[in-house]
Write a protein that holds these residues in place. Sequence first.
Motif, PDB file in Angstrom:
ATOM      1  N   MET B  39       0.851  -1.189   0.000  1.00  0.00           N
ATOM      2  CA  MET B  39       0.000   0.000   0.000  1.00  0.00           C
ATOM      3  C   MET B  39       0.881   1.231   0.000  1.00  0.00           C
ATOM      4  SD  MET B  39      -3.190   0.714   2.451  1.00  0.00           S
ATOM      5  CE  MET B  39      -3.888   2.308   2.746  1.00  0.00           C
ATOM      6  N   PHE B  40       0.609   2.143  -0.921  1.00  0.00           N
ATOM      7  CA  PHE B  40       1.438   3.347  -0.983  1.00  0.00           C
ATOM      8  C   PHE B  40       0.652   4.495  -1.596  1.00  0.00           C
ATOM      9  CE2 PHE B  40       3.016   4.213  -5.375  1.00  0.00           C
ATOM     10  CZ  PHE B  40       2.244   3.275  -6.026  1.00  0.00           C
ATOM     11  N   ILE B  68      -1.930  -1.501  -3.722  1.00  0.00           N
ATOM     12  CA  ILE B  68      -3.034  -0.619  -3.332  1.00  0.00           C
ATOM     13  C   ILE B  68      -2.490   0.797  -3.339  1.00  0.00           C
ATOM     14  CG2 ILE B  68      -4.774  -0.097  -1.586  1.00  0.00           C
ATOM     15  CD1 ILE B  68      -4.061  -2.879  -0.373  1.00  0.00           C
ATOM     16  N   SER B  69      -3.007   1.611  -4.248  1.00  0.00           N
ATOM     17  CA  SER B  69      -2.460   2.955  -4.366  1.00  0.00           C
ATOM     18  C   SER B  69      -3.523   3.974  -3.990  1.00  0.00           C
ATOM     19  CB  SER B  69      -1.990   3.137  -5.808  1.00  0.00           C
ATOM     20  OG  SER B  69      -1.986   4.479  -6.161  1.00  0.00           O
ATOM     21  N   THR B  70      -3.159   4.959  -3.186  1.00  0.00           N
ATOM     22  CA  THR B  70      -4.132   5.991  -2.800  1.00  0.00           C
ATOM     23  C   THR B  70      -3.573   7.366  -3.132  1.00  0.00           C
ATOM     24  OG1 THR B  70      -3.392   6.679  -0.614  1.00  0.00           O
ATOM     25  CG2 THR B  70      -4.533   4.573  -0.745  1.00  0.00           C
ATOM     26  N   LEU B  79      -4.830   4.064   5.613  1.00  0.00           N
ATOM     27  CA  LEU B  79      -3.941   3.134   6.298  1.00  0.00           C
ATOM     28  C   LEU B  79      -4.432   2.900   7.719  1.00  0.00           C
ATOM     29  CD1 LEU B  79      -1.344   1.464   6.385  1.00  0.00           C
ATOM     30  CD2 LEU B  79      -0.151   3.500   7.163  1.00  0.00           C
ATOM     31  N   LYS B  80      -4.832   3.972   8.401  1.00  0.00           N
ATOM     32  CA  LYS B  80      -5.272   3.811   9.787  1.00  0.00           C
ATOM     33  C   LYS B  80      -6.557   2.995   9.842  1.00  0.00           C
ATOM     34  CE  LYS B  80      -2.514   7.024  12.089  1.00  0.00           C
ATOM     35  NZ  LYS B  80      -2.145   8.385  11.808  1.00  0.00           N
ATOM     36  N   ALA B  81      -7.411   3.165   8.842  1.00  0.00           N
ATOM     37  CA  ALA B  81      -8.629   2.356   8.798  1.00  0.00           C
ATOM     38  C   ALA B  81      -8.262   0.885   8.612  1.00  0.00           C
ATOM     39  CB  ALA B  81      -9.542   2.832   7.676  1.00  0.00           C
TER      40      ALA B  81
END
Lengths: 304, 443
Positions: B39-40, B68-70, B79-81
């Motif tokens: 994830m990044f 997973i890209s945001t 990320l915190k979720a």
Amino acid sequence: MSTTVLRTKPRRSRLHRREQQIALLFIAIPLIGFLLFTLYPLLYSVYASFTSWNGLAAPKFNGLDNYIKMWNDPYFLKSMWNTLFLMIGIPIGLVLSMALALGLNRKMRGITFFRTVYYVPVISSIAAIAIMWQWAYNGDFGLVNQVLDLVGIQGPNWLADKDTVKPALIIMATWKGLGYSMLLYLAALQSVPRYLYEAAALDGAGTWQQFRNITLPMVRPVTFFLVVTSIIGGSQIFIEINIMTPLGGPEFSSASIVWYIWRQAFNNLHMGYASAMSIVLGLIIFIVTVIQFRLNRRNQFSID
Amino acid sequence: MKKSRLIAASVAMIATTGLLLSGCSAGAADTGEKQLTFMFRGGEDEKAAYTTAIKAFEKANDVKVKIISTTADDYATKLKAAIAGKQIPDVFYIAQGDIQAYVNNGVVLDITEYVEGSDTLDLDNIWEYGVDSYRFDGSLVGEGAIYALPKDVGPFSFGYNKSMFEAAGIPLPDVDTPLTLQEFVDISKQLTVDLNGDGELDQWGTGLNVQWSLQSFAWSNGADFLNKDRTKVTVDTPEFAEALQWFADLSNVEGITPSTSQAQTLDTYQRWMSGQIAFFPVGPWDVSTYAELDFDWDLIPYPAGKTGESATWVGSLGIAVGSTTEDPELSAKLVEYLSADVTAQQTLVDAGVQIPNLKDMADTWVADSTTKPANKQEFLDIVNGYGRALPANNTYNAEWYDELFTNIQPVLDGTQTAADYLKEAQPKMQAFLDDANLQAGIG
């Protein structure tokens, strides 16, 4: 509910029962969705509000600590006050959109064009609008100050001055919401029966009297709807604040309550405290809305 | 009858829940192949660079990587979720300032043994600052076990408009000796002029944002934000007050910045890019944009206060392994690829968004005189020498540090003295720091 069940009881066929079960299946889908994605998180956040929780490890119960902390937190009170202050825009918006709706309710050339123009901000992305206004408000070369400059006014540095940042946000929010309220008013205006105006005119009522005694009461349900939804929406103002004043504005003067909750939860690892604040916010919204419905019921009347 | 309805309803509910859940887990169904999630957040350049690095990794290790890209804004929230929902990605970006909290709460894995004994990566070839930023020994960040490798290191350097100096006939500042604060003000004054004679200034010495530039002047003046063991806020020292006052005076007394009432980045940034500002900060992420500017610019050390030594901060973003990963070794390997793969690093450097993570690659990059800026060495000097971490990056959270900037506007407007303000701010900041240290279980 239960009385109908009793009454229909003897006439129940197998087919009927089967259909009922299928119906329950259909009901179950949204119901489970609600339980899983709304009620469960809601209850969990009530629980979380009584814990010390950083959002990473398991929550630890700490009683009323969060609520006591809130009471003594100057930033909580300030952001509550800011949120309340920003709601000044609601009556202003209502008056303006009413005026606009009246203006656009007449027959004239290019009417659809104007209606579209006023509605464009509503369908635009709030993030894009916030960035655009941020530029417009730039103290140095922003559009707003350049226009003020033309009429010889030296504009302030809107977003960097604690006295102008809230008015700046109110102006923007009003502009953004104008089209939506206007559209609703327009629809309401068009459903006011013409004969009422005719009768009033025959009785010698002037334009102002017609407006006051016919138009305003007739659009009252729309006004009520707009007030309720604007207050609920206004208490949750966040995106424009986060984009236009990422640090809560000069001296915390534009930080809204939801912005502060978000910051505490995701930046400062105070998920429990943030939950407590959102519970309080939720309760306040709930109470205010109940009061509004009460008041509205008392003032209701009908002309038949 | 009623009872049977209830049963029917419950059955229906359970059935649908089952459907829902099986629907959810279908995506993660085991296909027999090993899979890691990464994830990044980042722009096109990062995506392009990592796609090649990840392909190489997948091929070498016979594994699939799910990316997973945001967007940058969403990353922290998402990320915190994911962490709260116990779905920690195997490998993910970690903000420098989060390391302490994430280690304390068992979110990230100690990868020391993997990266130290690695055959794909030579730890000595990566900037110490980059690695040390993700070391934590239980009380101090910077020492102990390694919890992440750097995605990048971001030295916040200082630039000047070379063309403007040449046009004004001012000798160029030295790339090795920093200007003194007085010299900096003097030069800025000479360059704050009305070029077209319309009675309004159209060129300025500088225009700095307090949030990103104050650190440098405070540090080089001998002040600091915290004491050594990070238990006490030390912004109420005379050195700190002097630095902040000097900073505010740039606008209010010396008049060498565009508008007196502000330090908004937006307009000074635009003005710098249109060639109206003499001195302006430059980060590696700016290089690709600034390379297109139609004036010549270069890097110099930050002007230095009382100590005579430049100081500035180095940002960084880390890549860590989630504690719930099924394959720690493989995940750590992916981290190594992302942090140090030569092709990926070259792509990122060529795109002008970061400096190389690898020392040997940096040496060739510095020697390349065809790309801007000429004095690339300054970036490396910061990383290797005078750069420090942003103050809040070594504490549990940033609440104490943000407090300093929340009410600072009156100082910048010149309506409150720096010393008065800092005296007021220190106790509030201290309270937040105490709270943070308490939560972290230290201090």
